[in-house]
Write a protein that holds these residues in place. Sequence first.
Motif, short mmCIF file in Angstrom:
data_model
loop_
_atom_site.label_atom_id
_atom_site.label_comp_id
_atom_site.label_asym_id
_atom_site.label_seq_id
_atom_site.Cartn_x
_atom_site.Cartn_y
_atom_site.Cartn_z
N ASP A 187 3.15 -29.39 6.08
CA ASP A 187 1.74 -29.08 5.91
C ASP A 187 1.37 -29.35 4.45
O ASP A 187 1.83 -28.64 3.55
CB ASP A 187 1.49 -27.61 6.26
N ASN A 220 -6.44 -28.07 6.56
CA ASN A 220 -6.29 -26.65 6.84
C ASN A 220 -7.40 -25.92 6.11
O ASN A 220 -8.32 -26.54 5.57
CB ASN A 220 -4.90 -26.17 6.39
N HIS A 262 -8.47 -22.30 11.08
CA HIS A 262 -7.88 -23.03 9.95
C HIS A 262 -8.71 -24.26 9.58
O HIS A 262 -8.17 -25.28 9.17
CB HIS A 262 -6.44 -23.43 10.26
#
Length: 843
Positions: free
Chosen positions: A323, A355, A433
């Motif tokens: 991520d 995100n 998110h």
Amino acid sequence: MGGLNFSLVLFTFFACSSALQKKNGDLLVEWRLDKIRIGETPSYQATFILQNDTDTTIAAGWKLYFNAAFLSDHPDLKEDQFQIRQVEGDFFVLLGKDGISPFLDPGQKLEISYSSKTPFLKNSHAPEGLILMNSNGAIVEIKKYQRSELSVDELDQMVDEKGISIPTAQRIYANNEIISLLKEDEIPPFLPIPKSWNYLGKPILVKNAGLGVLADKVFEKAAKTVTQLVQVGYKPENDRSVKPIQIRIAKNESIASAGYHLEIRDHRVLILASDPEGAFYGVQSFLALMPPEFWTKPSNEILLPQIQIDDVPDFAYRGFFLDVAPHFIPKESVFKLLDLMAFYKLNKFHLNLANDQAWRIEIPGLPELTDNGSKRGATEDESEMLGSYYGARTWAQNELETGFYTQEDFKEIIRYANDRFIEVIPEIGLLAHSRAAIKAMEKRYEKYERSGDEKEGLRYRLIDPEDKSQDLSAPNFRGNTLCLCQESTYLFYEKIILEIKKMYGSSQIPLKTWHIGGYEVPAGWRDSPVCNQFLEENQAWSPLELGDYFRFRVGKFLNTEGIQLAGWEEVGLRESKVGLIPNERFADQNWLIHARNSVPGWGGEDRAYQLANAGYPVIISPGSNFHFALAYDWDPREPGQIWSGVSDVYQGWKTVPGQLFLSFDQSSNSIPWSWENQNNRFVELTAKGKQNSIGIQGQLCTEMITSVEMMEYFLFPKMLGLVERAWNGDPTWSKMADENTQIQLREEEWNEFSNVLGQREIPRLEAIFGGVNLRIPAPGLKRVGEDIWANVENPGLEIRWTADGSIPTKASPLYTEKVTYQKGLNFRAFGPKGSASKVSSLD
């Protein structure tokens, strides 16, 4: 922090911290840890100490911003005139109760104490990234900052024996006593351990021999790889009197897919495979037989082990998730990761590109996503950038705070991966998110509204501005959930998918799988007029099924584009009277599900099996074993997350994908875990479920990763436990009939694996691809009378020591036998090139 729960009720700790040292012209800040409570209702108390060492008064109305992991949403303050307010996520501000903080005159010191209803177990969870915002909006980065730090022994004194296990030097020694040094020719040649290997004789040292690579046409990539990488370490002068080295890569249809046969006899290297992927892995195994010096000291000599290997993976999907939204990982560092993945035979790179904290990929026609959504820094209103979140070391100029991949960058990444037989699976996670995307599309809406073209501004708007829902998401963000009841949301998402698909297409690489995220969605939309109207007009969908509607729409679109939908386990679940169960509505859609919540004690430990039995293809991704952002252990000096406990290379290595209940020895609450009881409770995999369990994956979220070096530290050698299980599936010990035999054999197999780590992989990781910033385990110590004994988890590593209280270096005395005790003894473990552990001591 998940379900962590400790048996100790109350401890008081007055942390030792050096006094603030005056530096003329600076605002000095100290953070002091005053008290810790560990138990069913954990908490801690701490104090900010601000000292104005400038020659001017700091005007009233200043604000102190900072990041802090595991701080309560609403900390209690001792001083009534102050408040600590959560901005978003782990981003907080200390300011006056009424918004007006007091004057700070030159030389004045101010102490502000607060308490948090959370535990404090890691030094890295103290406030960091401090800045002062003056009343006029000017920003001053706090460069003179000191904070309390717990030692291993101080934390151990606070935790009951029945609670978490703090890795004191004595406890490490005891744990390492099952480890013994094995002879080099008795251990496997590399990781992942091949299915079978046989040493055919002593290695042959070849000097100045010519080298030729012959390969069937279908194995062109493998031939290119070995030709390029052999030249890294072998640079002969080609003496024609010396028999040349021949590497032959040929097709053998009888070998299973992705499998290979490798044989080295005299100067001849033979690699057989039935497909290009298997041939490529045969090449990687040949390269893994080279000594560490091969990667750092080019030579006219090459050592050829005489060996025969037959190997094949147990799982088709061997994945790693990264991520890059919380902290950006530059393209060059991604290339290095892909090289390491290929070397260790992982073949799926699941890359999260957006995100709450940032948007990290350029999308044509939507410049706001990167102009605003990829930037973080000092801002109160987020009008030009997002705020600074998650472990920022400096607010203004952290190198990983801001950044994104251009279209060309991303094309390079997918091509680089494809050349190494790695599929890149992009994730743009929705419904929750999504704060970065929402903020960016609001900027777009405002731009077009100002120009008088509100219709265009609404085209990709992601929120209902009249929605009054105030749900707080799992990572403590508000307003991070898009409105799924309006067409603009789907227009936006479809555009993102199509633009990224074009990047694959222009690279002649198909986009096979698209990950929608779909996790930690708060129960929103109750107060959205748009959703209320949608429900009135579409009565086939209930309020609880709005998430299903979104997945239905997106899944249908992806299917028309020939792309498989993937998502975290929530995507395949629904609420029922007995809790979350597989959602039969989509079980036949071939959606790929990553099951990550297999955390002991949480209740969903067998959910991967439930989903697989129901018909979903499943990737087993247990958060307690393969979540690499977790700290290695409970040493307070060891950074990392602790939401599902801690996890080191051993936790990943001992995972049993086919019998997950055997993967744990205790729950996340430190309660003993009975294999027999859990076996009776677990859903058993059916024949269909076994067929649907297609792989495993490890995850690294970068909330606490503030440098590339830190990323490597969190991954290596921890990631090698995943590597072993991805290739070799259930370990041999798990297949034994009784528990005592399982435990005994597990210790033997762990000893073998530990030796491979210490003697082969850690030395190689120090050298390969420019070297990896890896973690070395601290040595264990034991006092016997007046003697000190030391050991280390990975045989082959050196232990060095000092007797004057200084930190041992690579030049310090080598530990070879017991040392007579004296105060000030320090010990440290080292890799061959100087990678060093934390210090161990008995003082």
